[in-house]
Design an enzyme around this catalytic site. Structure first.
Site, short mmCIF file in Angstrom:
data_model
loop_
_atom_site.label_atom_id
_atom_site.label_comp_id
_atom_site.label_asym_id
_atom_site.label_seq_id
_atom_site.Cartn_x
_atom_site.Cartn_y
_atom_site.Cartn_z
N CYS A 150 39.45 30.73 48.30
CA CYS A 150 40.90 30.56 48.17
C CYS A 150 41.27 29.08 48.28
O CYS A 150 41.07 28.33 47.33
CB CYS A 150 41.64 31.43 49.18
SG CYS A 150 43.40 31.67 48.75
N HIS A 190 39.80 36.93 47.80
CA HIS A 190 39.33 37.07 49.19
C HIS A 190 38.24 38.14 49.26
O HIS A 190 38.55 39.33 49.40
CB HIS A 190 40.50 37.43 50.10
CG HIS A 190 41.38 36.27 50.43
ND1 HIS A 190 41.52 35.78 51.70
CD2 HIS A 190 42.15 35.48 49.63
CE1 HIS A 190 42.36 34.75 51.70
NE2 HIS A 190 42.76 34.56 50.45
N GLU A 195 36.45 38.86 51.65
CA GLU A 195 36.38 39.42 53.01
C GLU A 195 37.45 40.46 53.29
O GLU A 195 37.42 41.11 54.34
CB GLU A 195 36.49 38.29 54.03
CG GLU A 195 37.89 37.77 54.31
CD GLU A 195 38.49 36.91 53.20
OE1 GLU A 195 39.66 36.49 53.34
OE2 GLU A 195 37.81 36.65 52.19
#
Length: 800
Positions: A96, A199, A201
Site C-alpha cells: 500500500c 492489502h 494481510e
C-alpha cells in the site's frame, strides 16, 4: 511444498492499524517461536536514517514497508523510505503506502485513484505472462485461477502514465463499468524490490500467504539459498513496538513498560520478581452458591436491599463510596448480573497526573505520577495482586477492580500520540476511576444467587516484604501506606454471606419507580455543523489521511431534581442491552457538578479475557433503525450493504492488528465475520479472538488495544489526531471509553461506552457518532446519529 527458510525480517511500521496483521501471514507458514525470533515490527520513526544504516541494516535480511496514512511524496509521512529504496541494500516488499513509495522513489507520480474504495473486496489479475512475485512456484501452486480477490484501502495510486522504465507493472485490478483498472503490483527490473497496492494481510484477502512465500523465496535466492538465517539481534528485538512471548511459564511482568507518556517498547518477559514469590498465597477466592434461595426475587429489589441503602459498609451507617450494578439486560443472549459496593476508589486526572484515593468517611489522599503513566502504575499493581492468589483463574467476576477508562486515556496508551490535552489543562477531570471490590453478589443466567469474595489467606496485611532484593510495586506500596488492605478477613466474609442470606430470605419490595420520562436531550452541534464535519472527514479520506473516521458529537440535558437511579430503571426497560450498567459515585466531583453516575445500555463488547487467557473483542459497525412491519427486511438490507460491510471490515482488520500486539500471533482469528445482531437497533457485529501472550497482563492488554477501534477509525493514531480537530478539541470523556471489571485473577469483561447517559450533578450527556467513509452520505450519517440517541432516550429536542 515446504516454505522458504525464514530470513530476519523487519517490518517498518508507518503507524498503520493493519501492519501487525502481516504477522498472521508468517504464522500460516512458520510456528510462533520461529516468527518471533526472526520477524520484528518497528515504528518508522524509531531510528533516523543514519542510525538505521549503522545499527539495523547489517543485522537483518529483508524489509517490508507497511501500509500507512498520508502520501509517499510527503517526507513527514514516509521518512527515509525513499532513500532506503534508492540504496536498495537488500530485498524489499512494499504494501500500500510502501508500494506507492516504490513508485515515487524511482520517479512515478501519485494521483487519486479513479474510484476511492476502502474495505472493499475487488478482483486482481496479474499481467500475462506472470512476472515478479506472481511468477513463483508458490504462487502457481496456490490456485489455478488468474483472478483473485483482495481488499483495498486506498485513496491514492501510482499514476500508470508516469511509471519509469526501471519499474514494471505486475498486476492490475479488474475493471468494470463502475471502476477503472488501477496498478496493483510493481517490481524493479534490476533490484530486489516488489510492491502491491492491495492489502494481502486483510481477513478478506485471498492468496496472501502465497505472496509472502514468493517474496521470501526471492530473499533466499538473493542470499544464495542458505540452509538457515541467524536470529534477530537482541537490540533490534528490543526496538519492537510491542513484543510478545510464547512458551513462557512465568506470570506477566509487573515492571512498567516505560516511564514515557507514549512508551515505544514493552519489555520482553522477565523473571517473576522475588517479592511476588513471597506474596503468592496471600489472597484466596471464595464462593458460596445459594441454590434456589431468592430465585423468585427481582434483581432490582435485591440491589436496593444490598447496595442501594447503606449496606455496603460494615455497619450500614455510612453511605457506600460507590454503587455498582453490572446488569446485563438482553432478550437474546444469556448473561449474569453482579451487585457490589467497592471498598475504595482510585481516580486519575490526566491534566495533573494525580491519583486520588477515595474512602467512605475519610479524607482523600493523593499521589502524582511524575515518572510513569497511570496504565503502567495500575498494571503493575494489578499484576501483583494476581500473583498473590493461591487459586487458579475462574470464569466471571470474582472480585477485584470495577470501573472505567475515559476516552482521553488514549493520551497515555497510543504510541506516537503527542497532542496536548484539550481545553483547560488545569481542570481536573475523572479520566479513569477504578474501585476495589472484595465482596459481591452475582445472579447467574439461570437465576441462582452466588456470593463471591477475595479474602486474606494470612493474618494481617498481605504483601509483607522481607526480601531486600525484591522490586517496589508503587501502587501497592502507596495504598498500604494509607492503611488499605486487600481482601476481607474471614469474619467480614461470613458477615457478608449472612447479610446476603438475610436479604434473600426476607424479600424487600422496592418502592422505587422508573422515571416517568427521559429529560429532553438537545444536540450540542446542529445538524448543519455535523454535516460540515462529515465533509471535512471525507476530504481527509480523499487525501489519503485516513480510511475511516468515527466522528462523534454530544447531546445534553439538565435535570435539577435528577435521580440517576430512577432514570436508569427507565433506561434498562426502554433499551435493554447485554452491557446494561449502573455506576453511581456520589462523592466524585467533575467540572460539571458533584456526583457522577453512568447509566449504560451498551450492546458492544470491547474486550473480554477468560480464565484460559483467551481475549475476545466484538466491534459493532453498521446500524439501522428497526421497523415494525419490515424489520427482517431492514436487517437483511443492512447485512448486505456494501458500505456498511466495508465499515465493519475496516475495524475488524484494525482489531486483529490490536490483538496481535498482545496475543500469540497464530491464535488471532475471526470466528464470526460481519453478523447481524438486533437489539434496540440492527447492528453488524464481528467476533475477533486471540490468546494473550505470557508476558502481557490484563491491564496491559487493555492499554495496547486502547482506545476501542470502533470509536476511532483507521489508521487509529492518525484518525484520533484528526478527530481531535474535527470535533473542535472537545472532550469525549467517559463516552467512547470502556467500562466493566478486571477481576483479581485477570479475567476481564469491558464494554465500549456507547448508548450511555453520563450524569454529573444535574447535567446529563450522551455521546453518539458514526463511521465516516468516502461513501458516506452526510444526511444519512446525521440520521444514523439521531437514531442511535433516540434508541436510548427517545424523542429529541428539534435541532436547527
Amino acid at each position: 511444498m515446504s516454505p522458504p527458510v525464514l530470513p530476519r525480517t523487519l517490518i517498518l511500521d508507518y503507524y498503520d492499524s493493519y501492519t501487525n496483521n502481516l504477522l498472521c501471514l508468517f504464522t500460516q507458514l512458520y510456528n510462533d517461536v520461529e516468527v518471533l525470533q526472526k520477524v520484528v515490527v518497528i515504528k518508522a520513526d524509531k531510528y533516523n536514517w543514519l542510525e538505521f544504516q549503522e545499527q539495523v541494516l547489517p543485522n537483518i535480511d529483508c524489509i517490508i514497508l507497511s501500509p500507512g496514512p498520508g502520501r509517499p511524496d510527503n517526507p513527514s509521512d514516509i521518512g527515509y523510505a525513499l532513500e532506503l529504496l534508492r540504496s536498495h541494500p537488500m530485498p524489499i516488499l512494499g504494501v500500500c503506502l510502501g508500494h506507492q513509495a516504490i513508485g515515487v522513489a524511482f520517479g512515478a507520480k501519485i494521483i487519486n485513484t479513479p474510484k476511492i474504495t476502502h474495505g472493499h473486496v475487488v478482483p486482481i489479475s496479474p499481467v500475462s505472462p506472470k512476472i515478479g512475485l506472481f511468477d513463483s512456484p508458490f504462487w502457481h501452486s496456490s490456485g489455478i485461477e488468474n483472478e483473485f480477490e483482495v481488499v483495498v484501502y486506498n485513496s491514492l495510486t501510482v499514476d500508470p502514465s508516469t511509471i519509469p522504465t526501471e519499474l514494471e507493472v505486475t498486476a492490475w485490478s479488474v475493471s468494470n463499468s463502475d471502476r477503472p483498472s488501477t496498478v496493483q503490483g510493481l517490481r524493479h527490473r534490476q533490484y530486489p524490490i516488489w510492491g502491491v497496492q492491495y492489502h494481502p494481510e486483510s481477513i478478506s484477502s485471498t492468496r496472501g500467504a502465497a505472496l509472502l512465500q514468493s517474496f521470501l523465496l526471492n530473499v533466499n535466492q538473493h542470499y544464495s539459498s542458505p540452509s538457515s538465517f541467524p536470529p534477530l539481534h537482541s537490540h533490534i528485538v528490543s526496538s519492537c513496538a510491542y513484543r510478545v512471548s510464547v512458551a513462557s511459564r512465568s506470570r506477566p511482568s509487573t515492571r512498567p513498560s516505560s516511564a514515557l507518556p507514549t512508551p515505544p517498547v514493552t519489555p520482553s518477559p522477565s523473571r517473576t520478581p522475588s517479592r511476588i514469590g513471597q506474596r503468592r498465597g496471600t489472597l484466596r477466592l471464595l464462593e458460596k452458591r445459594l441454590g434456589d434461595v431468592g430465585k423468585q426475587l427481582r434483581t432490582q429489589d435485591v440491589f436496593e436491599s444490598l447496595v442501594g441503602g447503606a449496606l455496603g459498609s460494615k455497619k450500614g451507617k455510612e453511605r457506600a463510596i460507590a454503587e455498582v450494578w453490572l446488569d446485563g439486560q438482553t432478550p437474546t443472549r444469556s448473561t449474569t448480573t453482579s451487585l457490589a459496593t467497592p471498598q475504595f476508589l482510585i481516580t486519575y486526572s490526566l491534566a495533573t497526573k494525580k491519583v486520588t484515593l477515595h474512602r467512605s468517611g475519610r479524607t482523600t489522599s493523593h499521589i502524582v505520577l511524575s515518572e510513569t503513566t497511570f496504565w503502567d502504575w495500575f498494571s503493575a499493581g494489578s499484576q501483583t495482586l494476581t500473583a498473590a492468589l493461591s487459586d487458579s483463574p475462574a470464569e466471571g467476576w470474582r472480585g477485584g477492580w470495577v470501573g472505567y477508562f475515559g476516552y482521553e486515556m488514549k493520551t497515555e496508551s497510543l504510541q506516537g500520540y503527542k497532542r496536548p490535552l484539550r481545553g483547560d489543562r488545569q481542570e481536573e477531570e475523572v479520566d479513569a476511576c477504578w474501585g476495589w471490590v472484595d465482596r459481591l453478589t452475582e445472579r447467574t443466567s439461570a437465576g441462582e444467587w452466588v456470593v463471591r469474595g477475595v479474602t486474606q489467606d494470612t493474618a494481617g496485611l498481605p504483601f509483607t516484604n522481607t526480601d531486600d532484593e525484591g522490586e517496589d510495586i508503587p501502587m501497592i506500596d502507596w495504598l498500604r501506606s494509607h492503611g488499605v488492605a486487600f481482601g476481607t478477613t474471614s469474619e467480614e466474609w461470613q458477615e457478608y454471606v449472612q447479610l446476603v442470606g438475610t436479604a434473600l430470605n426476607n424479600p424487600f419490595t422496592s418502592s422505587k419507580k422508573p422515571a416517568s420520562s427521559f429529560p429532553t436531550f438537545r444536540p450540542n452541534a446542529t445538524g448543519a455543523d455535523y454535516r460540515e464535519r462529515i465533509d471535512a472527514c471525507r476530504e481527509a479520506i480523499r487525501q489519503g489521511e485516513s480510511y475511516e473516521l468515527t466522528l462523534t458529537t454530544r447531546f445534553s440535558a439538565s435535570s435539577p431534581d435528577l435521580d440517576p437511579y430512577s432514570l436508569y430503571l427507565r433506561l434498562r426497560s426502554f433499551n435493554p442491552a447485554y452491557y446494561s450498567t449502573y455506576f453511581n459515585f456520589p462523592t466524585l466531583t467533575t467540572p460539571r457538578g458533584k456526583g457522577l453516575s453512568i447509566l449504560s445500555s451498551s450492546p458492544e463488547r470491547f474486550l473480554k479475557i477468560d480464565k484460559s487467557r483467551r481475549v475476545e473483542m466484538m466491534p459493532i459497525k453498521g446500524t439501522r433503525a428497526r421497523g415494525k412491519k419490515v424489520d427482517e427486511q431492514i436487517g437483511e438490507e443492512l447485512r448486505t450493504d456494501h458500505k456498511e460491510r466495508a465499515e465493519n471490515l475496516m475495524i475488524v482488520d484494525l482489531i486483529r492488528s490490536d490483538l496481535l500486539s498482545c496475543c500469540t500471533p497464530s491464535t488471532v482469528s475471526v470466528p464470526k465475520l460481519i453478523a447481524l445482531e438486533s437489539y434496540g437497533v440492527h447492528n453488524l457485529v464481528t467476533t475477533v479472538q486471540g490468546t494473550l501472550a505470557e508476558n502481557v497482563g490484563s491491564v496491559e492488554c487493555v492499554r495496547r488495544c486502547y482506545p476501542p477501534g470502533s470509536m476511532t477509525g483507521a489508521p487509529k493514531l492518525r484518525s484520533v489526531q484528526m478527530l481531535d480537530d474535527f470535533e473542535g478539541e472537545k472532550r469525549r470523556g467517559i463516552y467512547s471509553g470502556c467500562l466493566g471489571y478486571i477481576s483479581v485473577d485477570g479475567v476481564s469483561d469491558l464494554s465500549v461506552v456507547i448508548r450511555t447517559i453520563v450524569a454529573e450533578g444535574e447535567n446529563l450527556s450522551i455521546g453518539a457518532g458514526g463511521a465516516i467513509t468516502w461513501l458516506s452520505d452526510r444526511d444519512k450519517e446525521w440520521e444514523e446519529v439521531l437514531t442511535k440517541v433516540g434508541s436510548v432516550v427517545g424523542k429529541l429536542e428539534e435541532n436547527q
